[in-house]
Structures are given as C-alpha cells and as structure tokens.
Design a protein around this motif. Sequence first.
Motif, short mmCIF file in Angstrom:
data_model
loop_
_atom_site.label_atom_id
_atom_site.label_comp_id
_atom_site.label_asym_id
_atom_site.label_seq_id
_atom_site.Cartn_x
_atom_site.Cartn_y
_atom_site.Cartn_z
N ASP A 83 -13.91 -2.66 4.71
CA ASP A 83 -13.59 -2.01 3.71
C ASP A 83 -12.13 -1.92 3.04
O ASP A 83 -11.77 -1.14 2.80
CB ASP A 83 -13.84 -0.61 4.20
N GLY A 84 -10.69 -2.14 4.24
CA GLY A 84 -9.75 -2.28 4.04
C GLY A 84 -8.47 -2.18 5.04
O GLY A 84 -9.19 -3.59 5.17
N PHE A 85 -7.38 -2.81 4.26
CA PHE A 85 -6.50 -3.84 5.39
C PHE A 85 -5.24 -2.45 5.57
O PHE A 85 -5.10 -1.28 5.30
CB PHE A 85 -5.94 -4.63 5.09
N ASP A 86 -5.02 -2.72 7.10
CA ASP A 86 -3.77 -2.69 7.75
C ASP A 86 -2.65 -2.39 6.75
O ASP A 86 -3.07 -3.66 8.43
CB ASP A 86 -4.33 -1.66 8.45
N VAL A 87 -1.36 -2.30 6.92
CA VAL A 87 -0.29 -3.08 7.25
C VAL A 87 0.97 -2.45 7.25
O VAL A 87 0.69 -1.39 8.37
CB VAL A 87 0.11 -3.82 5.19
N ALA A 88 1.81 -3.60 8.48
CA ALA A 88 3.39 -2.72 8.41
C ALA A 88 4.22 -2.84 8.11
O ALA A 88 5.47 -3.15 9.61
CB ALA A 88 2.57 -2.78 10.26
N SER A 107 -3.57 0.86 3.54
CA SER A 107 -2.54 1.72 4.71
C SER A 107 -1.27 1.12 5.12
O SER A 107 -1.53 -0.06 5.63
CB SER A 107 -3.03 2.34 5.78
N PHE A 108 -0.38 1.62 5.24
CA PHE A 108 0.99 1.39 5.39
C PHE A 108 1.56 1.91 6.72
O PHE A 108 2.10 2.58 5.99
CB PHE A 108 1.77 1.47 4.07
N ALA A 109 1.88 1.18 7.54
CA ALA A 109 2.07 1.88 8.72
C ALA A 109 3.15 1.49 9.52
O ALA A 109 3.54 0.69 9.30
CB ALA A 109 0.70 2.80 10.08
N GLY A 110 4.29 1.96 10.19
CA GLY A 110 4.74 1.53 11.41
C GLY A 110 6.03 2.16 10.74
O GLY A 110 6.81 2.59 9.97
N PRO A 111 6.91 2.47 12.18
CA PRO A 111 8.17 3.28 12.15
C PRO A 111 9.12 2.02 11.53
O PRO A 111 9.22 1.13 11.83
CB PRO A 111 8.84 3.31 13.23
N GLY A 120 7.70 0.15 -2.67
CA GLY A 120 7.09 -0.86 -3.00
C GLY A 120 5.23 -0.28 -3.00
O GLY A 120 4.82 -0.29 -3.52
N ALA A 121 5.59 0.91 -1.55
CA ALA A 121 4.06 1.21 -1.50
C ALA A 121 3.40 2.36 -1.81
O ALA A 121 2.72 2.22 -2.54
CB ALA A 121 4.15 1.71 0.33
N ILE A 122 4.82 2.90 -2.22
CA ILE A 122 4.74 3.66 -3.94
C ILE A 122 3.92 3.59 -4.96
O ILE A 122 2.94 4.15 -5.69
CB ILE A 122 5.67 5.42 -3.32
N ALA A 123 4.65 2.33 -5.51
CA ALA A 123 4.96 1.82 -7.16
C ALA A 123 3.00 1.06 -6.82
O ALA A 123 2.61 1.36 -8.05
CB ALA A 123 5.89 0.67 -6.90
N ALA A 124 2.72 0.72 -5.47
CA ALA A 124 1.55 -0.09 -5.29
C ALA A 124 0.55 1.10 -5.48
O ALA A 124 -0.89 0.88 -6.01
CB ALA A 124 1.48 -0.99 -4.91
N GLY A 125 0.77 2.13 -4.97
CA GLY A 125 -0.69 3.44 -4.38
C GLY A 125 -1.23 3.13 -3.49
O GLY A 125 -2.54 3.52 -3.35
N ALA A 126 -0.48 2.50 -2.47
CA ALA A 126 -1.05 2.43 -1.32
C ALA A 126 -0.61 3.66 -0.59
O ALA A 126 0.30 4.79 -0.84
CB ALA A 126 0.13 1.68 0.02
N LEU A 127 -1.82 3.78 0.38
CA LEU A 127 -1.90 5.37 1.02
C LEU A 127 -0.08 4.84 2.71
O LEU A 127 -0.61 4.17 3.88
CB LEU A 127 -2.63 5.78 2.24
N PRO A 150 3.69 9.94 -3.99
CA PRO A 150 3.30 9.64 -2.69
C PRO A 150 1.71 9.90 -2.31
O PRO A 150 1.33 11.05 -1.68
CB PRO A 150 4.58 9.68 -2.12
N ARG A 151 0.97 9.04 -2.06
CA ARG A 151 -0.03 8.81 -1.41
C ARG A 151 0.10 9.05 -0.11
O ARG A 151 0.12 7.93 0.61
CB ARG A 151 -1.52 8.15 -1.62
N VAL A 152 -0.51 9.88 1.13
CA VAL A 152 0.32 9.96 2.60
C VAL A 152 -0.48 10.60 3.68
O VAL A 152 -1.75 11.78 2.88
CB VAL A 152 1.39 10.75 2.57
N ALA A 153 -0.10 9.89 4.79
CA ALA A 153 -0.91 10.52 5.78
C ALA A 153 0.01 10.44 6.60
O ALA A 153 0.76 10.23 6.64
CB ALA A 153 -2.90 9.44 6.36
N VAL A 154 -0.40 11.49 7.63
CA VAL A 154 0.36 11.57 9.10
C VAL A 154 -0.16 11.19 9.93
O VAL A 154 -1.42 11.23 10.51
CB VAL A 154 0.99 13.24 9.25
N ARG A 155 1.13 9.71 10.91
CA ARG A 155 0.80 9.65 12.25
C ARG A 155 1.27 10.55 13.03
O ARG A 155 2.04 10.77 13.33
CB ARG A 155 1.18 7.40 12.10
N VAL A 156 -0.35 10.71 13.84
CA VAL A 156 0.35 11.47 14.95
C VAL A 156 0.47 11.21 16.39
O VAL A 156 -0.37 10.54 16.83
CB VAL A 156 -1.22 13.08 14.78
#
Length: 408
Positions: A83-88, A107-111, A120-127, A150-156
């Motif tokens: 259903d989706g990809f997670d990238v880092a 979705s784009f995670a990683g410190p 790049g992520a904001i321009a593309a519309g990734a989370l 920007p579409r965002v989530a918080v990594r807790v």
Amino acid sequence: MTPAHAELRQFPVLDDCLQLGGITLPRLAERVGGTPFYAYEREHIQSRVALLRSTLPPALHLHYAIKANPMPALVQMMGLLVDGFDVASGGELKTALDAGMPPSRISFAGPGKSNAELRGAIAAGALLHLESEQEMERAARIGELLGLTPRVAVRVNPEFELKYAGMKMAGGAQQFGVDAERVPAMLRKMAALGLDFHGFHLFCGAQNLSARAIGESQRLCVQLALRLAGYAPSPLRVLNIGGGFGVPYFPGERALDLAAVGEGLHELMRKLAAESPQTRLVLELGRYLVAEAGVYVCRVLERKLSHGQVFVITDGGMHHHLAASGNFGQVIRKNYPVAIGNRMQAGPREVATVVGPLCTPLDKLADSMELARVEPGDFVVVFQSGAYGMTASPTAFLSHPLPLEVLV
C-alpha cells in the motif's frame, strides 16, 4: 541445508543443484554473466505478501521499507503488492517515485535529513516523519519558500522498548524520534507553524522473533499515540507502528508466529476503530518481506589446507555481504545458513571455513561449518540474503567489482 538450520526455508533441488525461480544454479550463473551475484525470487515475495494479507486485518495498510532492499526491479514489483513505501534518504525517495508509487503513499523517516532532502520530499508531496523539533522548523521554512504546506508526522521515541529485538531503536536516549514527553510542546508549536499534521510514527526495533513482544509493543504504541493525539493540531489520520518482524538466521531460531501477531493486530484495529475511526494504521516491513527470498552466490577459487583446517576461498565476501560475515551488528559471530549450491545432497562432507578475497581476517562467510567437500568452480550459497545485503556492505573496500543482482 544442514539440520541445524531446519527452520529455514528449503529451496527446490534438481540433480543435486539448487533451483532459484525454477532455474538451476549453474544455468542461472550463466545467464547472469558470472559470480558473485544476488538472486531474489518473485514468487516467494508474492507469497509472503499474500500470507500477510490473509493473516492481518484487511484495513491495515502494509508498507515496504525500501532500506531492506532497494533494487529498482524489486521495488517496482513491490509497488504492485503493498500500500505504500517508507524511505530513509533522498536516493530512496527517487527510487520510490521512479517505481510509480504515488507520493501521498510515501513516507520519509530518518534522522539528519538534509535541506535538499526536505525540499525534495515536500515538493513531491511525501509524508515527512519529523525526527526533531529543529527538523520541524526547517521543514516549515522550506515549505514557506516553496509555497507548499509540508505533510508531516512526528516520529516518537517512547519510554518503552521492544523486548528481544535484534536491534532496539526506541526507549531511553536515542538519535531516532522525539522523546514522548517533548511531543505535546512540539505539537503546539506545529499548529503555529502551519504544518499539515497527519499522525505519528513509532519504530521500536528490528529483527524480532517473539510474537508476544511484538504484540505488547504494538499495543503500547497505539495507546501512546491515542494519548498524544489529544495535543495534536488536527485529527490523527495516520499511525505507523513500524514493523520489526524477524526471520530466523541462526541455529535454534524459530520462525515468527505470524498468526499470533495477527490476532493481536485484529484486536488493536477494533480498539482503534472505536476510539479514532479516522486513523489509518500502517505496518512497515522490510526484512520480513524479502530476506528469505534472496541468496548470495559466489564461486570457489581454491580449496586450501592450513594447519589441518580447510579454507574455501571464493570470489565473494564481506565487501558484498557484511551481515553474513558477522560484522553488521552481531555481538557474537554466528554462521548464516550456507551450502554448496551444486552439491546439495550427495557426496562427502567436511568442516570448512569459507572466506573471500579480502586482506582481512574478518572476511568470512562461514566459520568451521559442515559443508559438502568443494572443488574449484563450485558455488557457495548464502541463504536469507534478500535483505540488508549488498547495499548494507562496504562494496568499495579493495575496489572489487560490485556483485550483480537478478530478480527471477
């Protein structure tokens, strides 16, 4: 494979030769153009995803973590299954977009995301999964410059950890995510910055074979997310609870009880539907989807005897497969499952150490392991190699050629 690895997947054998994707190993090596190479089976990946779909709640969203194996052809195939990809990284984001995955499902995670990666992520519309308050502020400034929200989530980073995980990534001091007690203040500031809040990401650990520990962690993740949602500037739309599903690599390890994990997730989905019906629950898996589908294959150059010990010297090694050498986070080195791919059943056996061509004693693919007696030209096969193989290895060390990759 040896009885010590009886829990591992058994590949078919024809005329004493391993088969991959219905092709015998010598023929496959011929088609690929030589050794070393990685081979990944389409059918096994498809079957693994189908098993998950039939066991887990239908409403659960399944994401593939590209870091496990970013081979473009494999990622493209995976895009039709999940259903989706997670990238880092920015590179993984490009791979995901090139594979045709809609940006809204990436979705784009990683410190440590660079400003270029954030742009790049904001321009593309990734989370964006925000890993710090500073990253939130940088994302807000970049969004303002681009004229985009920007579409965002918080990594807790929760206070609890995933018990029995091969690699723990939450609980206590971590470079990952925002400490749970700091999240409410961050969410209040987020409202003032005008970011589009979608939800939370909690990834507690990797390579776990305990269904009970995974279930407990998932329950605590949902509980914490629902509590933190009370501070959010908008409803909780997405909750990514990570993955951590392990596969057996070493003698004595048993496969994860997926049915038990599924039962726990069905119960969690019912709880979530009752308390936060608008929330989409995401499970992020990498290793569990691809590890058992892949093998690493190299060819024997010499059989050498030193002080009574047999060394099998090959054209592959730790520069291609760091994890199999025991240098990818193992505290105590253990052998991955290894076999002589063209001598799977018949012939004499002996205890041997399989090494590569590098100038370091760390370059071992098997240490004092019972194997079929080899001759130059035979194929050494390292199983469970579909995840964290080539791209998790020091491929530039000593300037050997990169191994080939094939999806069969």
